[in-house]
Design an enzyme around this catalytic site. Structure first.
Site, short mmCIF file in Angstrom:
data_model
loop_
_atom_site.label_atom_id
_atom_site.label_comp_id
_atom_site.label_asym_id
_atom_site.label_seq_id
_atom_site.Cartn_x
_atom_site.Cartn_y
_atom_site.Cartn_z
CD1 TRP A 1 4.21 1.63 -5.78
CD2 TRP A 1 5.20 0.88 -7.72
NE1 TRP A 1 3.35 2.83 -6.58
CE2 TRP A 1 4.27 2.28 -7.70
CE3 TRP A 1 5.89 0.37 -8.66
CZ2 TRP A 1 4.20 3.10 -9.18
CZ3 TRP A 1 5.51 1.21 -10.07
CH2 TRP A 1 4.86 2.21 -10.33
CD1 TRP B 246 0.12 5.24 -10.60
CD2 TRP B 246 1.48 6.41 -11.28
NE1 TRP B 246 1.59 4.58 -11.43
CE2 TRP B 246 2.16 5.16 -11.67
CE3 TRP B 246 2.28 7.31 -11.14
CZ2 TRP B 246 3.62 4.35 -11.52
CZ3 TRP B 246 4.09 7.60 -11.60
CH2 TRP B 246 4.97 6.10 -12.14
CG ASP C 267 0.97 12.37 -8.25
OD1 ASP C 267 -0.19 11.34 -8.34
OD2 ASP C 267 1.32 12.73 -7.64
CG MET D 39 -1.29 0.90 1.77
SD MET D 39 -3.03 1.11 2.80
CE MET D 39 -1.24 1.34 4.04
CG ASN D 40 2.22 3.46 -3.29
OD1 ASN D 40 1.82 2.73 -3.67
ND2 ASN D 40 2.11 5.14 -3.84
CG ASP D 41 -0.03 7.80 -3.01
OD1 ASP D 41 2.20 7.10 -2.71
OD2 ASP D 41 0.93 8.31 -3.99
CD GLU E 115 6.46 11.34 -6.09
OE1 GLU E 115 6.08 10.99 -7.20
OE2 GLU E 115 6.29 11.58 -5.36
N1 DQQ Z 1 2.64 7.21 -5.83
C1 DQQ Z 1 1.80 7.02 -6.91
C2 DQQ Z 1 2.24 8.44 -7.88
C3 DQQ Z 1 2.70 9.61 -6.61
C4 DQQ Z 1 3.55 8.98 -6.16
C5 DQQ Z 1 1.88 5.75 -7.63
C6 DQQ Z 1 3.80 9.30 -4.34
O1 DQQ Z 1 0.83 9.37 -8.61
O2 DQQ Z 1 3.43 10.74 -7.47
O3 DQQ Z 1 1.64 5.25 -6.49
O4 DQQ Z 1 4.20 8.63 -3.59
#
Ligand code: DQQ
Length: 576
Positions: free
Chosen positions: A84, A119, A184, A58-60, A238
């Site tokens: 990722w 994204w 983003d 998991m990220n953003d 970002e």
């Molecule tokens: N993570 C996303 C992008 C963003 C980046 C891709 C920031 O859209 O810029 O997973 O962690």
């Protein structure tokens, strides 16, 4: 017995939602929950009350929002593994931002305009309260483009199905826009002219920036001649975020409000404050990103790609961020997961209107149990004592210190301008005059493992300077982990004679809030000895001047409830 309790809780949860949730179509299953329970025994680093998917990467946080009584969290997710990749928008819902139900992903890569990844992006409420998602798609040619998705059924408070717009992609990287640096989109906002505005993160000719677009219908967008703001010092922006904030919880609808512009770069979330004129889209900043002496960050530790949303139910702005792992990729594959979300924080403008104040949302306090308190305890030079009686690996600790006479504090060398460096040089075990004093968390009995969260106070002219540190260098006996020491200055008025520290401790994360949320530091740690019941909590003072605890309250924290959901009766969602 345990199973009965779990089922009773599941049932209550569904009954509470009954009026709005079309319960005939959704049903909680206790099976993966049971798996998670046993997983936590085998997995000492899995958290108990921070948001995590059942497994995988998991990220953003993406487009959190409050809709028809339900909180929604979307997030960047790999359905197929702990690293990722294959990025889609996973989706979870909650009634209180504490207990969560995991739904099926809202958006998956499927079309030429997002086939290589869905994204980050944001949600916006269109007129009539209909939500819309703007997100970055990675298209067939690996270009970053901006797309729109809307709910299939707006009367479903869970918003389980999303439909991609036939007009996608709405924004493409033309002219001077680099197709690899265009992503983003933020929550859009309407000006007094009813025209929509949105910003997208970018880097053009070396300048990090928020490109501004305008639209009348949310489909056809025209690029503004000037970006909303740009900077020479930052690199690519970002996950930009732009929102009003005020001293009280009114979404900036107050006379003394400001606008916050946040950009994520250098693995940190930086913000600036300024005055925004909606008619002209001029953003006049008070200070700029990385201006000397003004490095304003939400958090001076591990906290990235954050996103805020306005909670119209409770009239407050809430901030979430991705907290990365600081172990290795092979550890993540072995654990089967990677990445946490911070505890949601409410965000306010400080009384001085020069910075933000953050505080964990009140709801998290419902997990507190087993309280231990102390009052008026003198901490002499070299003093250390254990706070026993709570689960130190899963705790919420609030301590308030009375400060000694600061005339005797060490004077601050004018060259000491980098708080992180200063924390590394001074350390928790070094001796000072006023401090280091604070907490040793996730500590082993023999103290060979400890994460120190502490203050050091210096004198400068007629004022004083407070340094807050989170020292991970002794957090684990294991080698090969990131153990960076973090530091931040805490803005305090010279008349203040108290300082508070709150730490949310959850197995492998320590989120600390200094001086009622003026400076925050989040750290990830992976102790080898100090896990589960072997973990301890201490208060210490290594300064020669004594410091007094005016009050200390510590609680064990209960585990938040996580419910996977079946889409239809007897058909279980399959988390690959
Ligand atoms: N993570 C996303 C992008 C963003 C980046 C891709 C920031 O859209 O810029 O997973 O962690």
């Amino acid at each position: 017995m345990e199973i009965c309790i779990i089922w009773a809780v599941c049932l209550c949860f569904l009954l509470v939602g009954d009026a709005v949730l079309e319960v005939d179509q959704v049903e909680a299953s206790h099976h993966p929950y049971r798996n998670l329970q046993s997983l936590s025994r085998e997995q000492p680093y899995r958290t108990a009350y921070h948001f995590q998917p059942p497994k995988n990467w998991m990220n953003d946080p993406n487009g959190p929002m409050y809709y028809k009584g339900v909180y929604h969290l979307f997030y960047q997710f790999n359905p197929y593994g702990a690293l990722w990749g294959n990025i889609s928008w996973a989706h979870s819902i909650s009634y209180d931002l504490v207990d969560w139900v995991h739904l099926e992903p809202a958006i998956n890569p499927s079309d030429p305009f997002d086939i290589n990844g869905c994204w980050s992006g944001s949600t916006t409420f269109l007129p009539g309260g209909k939500p819309a998602i703007l997100y970055t798609g990675i298209d067939l040619k690996n270009r970053q483009v901006q797309n729109l998705a809307v709910p299939k059924n707006v009367s479903d408070p869970l918003l389980r199905e999303w439909v991609k717009s036939p007009h996608n992609p709405l924004l493409t990287p033309i002219d001077d826009i680099d197709p690899q640096n265009f992503r983003d989109p933020t929550t859009a906002w309407q000006g007094p002219d009813r025209v929509w505005r949105v910003i997208v993160g970018s880097k053009i000719n070396g300048l990090g920036m928020a490109i501004l677009y305008r639209s009348r219908d949310f489909v056809e967008w025209i690029r503004s001649e000037n970006p909303l703001h740009s900077s020479t010092k930052t690199g690519m922006w970002e996950c930009p975020d732009f929102y009003p904030v005020s001293v009280n919880n009114t979404n900036g609808e107050e006379k003394f409000s400001k606008h916050v512009l946040k950009a994520s770069f250098h693995n940190q979330d930086h913000y600036i404050l300024g005055n925004y004129v909606p008619m002209t889209d001029k953003f006049e900043v008070d200070t700029d990103f990385l201006d000397e002496g003004f490095d304003m960050r939400y958090d001076y530790g591990n906290f990235y790609a954050s996103k805020t949303f306005y909670d119209s139910g409770k009239k407050r702005r809430i901030l979430w961020a991705w907290v990365t792992e600081s172990d290795g990729e092979s550890d993540d594959i072995e654990k089967g997961w990677s990445g946490l979300q911070s505890i949601p924080r409410s965000v306010l403008l400080s009384g001085t209107r020069q910075q933000l104040i953050q505080w964990p949302i009140k709801e998290i306090e419902k997990l507190r149990t087993n309280k231990v308190s102390f009052h008026d305890k003198e901490l002499n030079d070299g003093f250390i004592f254990e706070v026993s009686g709570i689960t130190a690996s899963q705790a919420d600790v609030e301590v308030s210190f009375d400060l000694p006479n600061l005339d005797e504090a060490e004077s601050l060398d004018p060259n000491w301008v980098d708080p992180q460096l200063l924390c590394s040089q001074k350390g928790a075990s070094g001796r000072g005059r006023v401090g280091p004093f604070g907490l040793l968390v996730l500590a082993s009995k023999d103290l060979t493992e400890q994460t120190a969260v502490f203050f050091l106070i210096f004198r400068r002219h007629d004022n004083y300077v407070v340094l807050m540190c989170s020292d991970q260098s002794r957090s684990s006996l294991r080698e090969g982990l990131g153990k960076t020491i973090y530091g931040a200055f805490v803005s305090m008025d010279h008349r203040e004679r108290k300082i508070s520290l709150r730490s949310l401790i959850d197995h492998s994360i320590v989120e600390s809030f200094g001086a009622d949320g003026r400076s925050c530091i989040t750290a990830r740690v992976y102790p080898k000895l100090a896990i589960h019941s072997e973990s301890r909590l201490y208060v210490f003072n290594n300064g020669t001047l004594s410091v007094r605890i005016s009050s200390l309250n510590a609680w064990s924290m209960k585990r938040a409830q996580i419910f996977p959901m079946q889409k239809r009766r007897k058909q279980q969602i399959n988390y690959k």
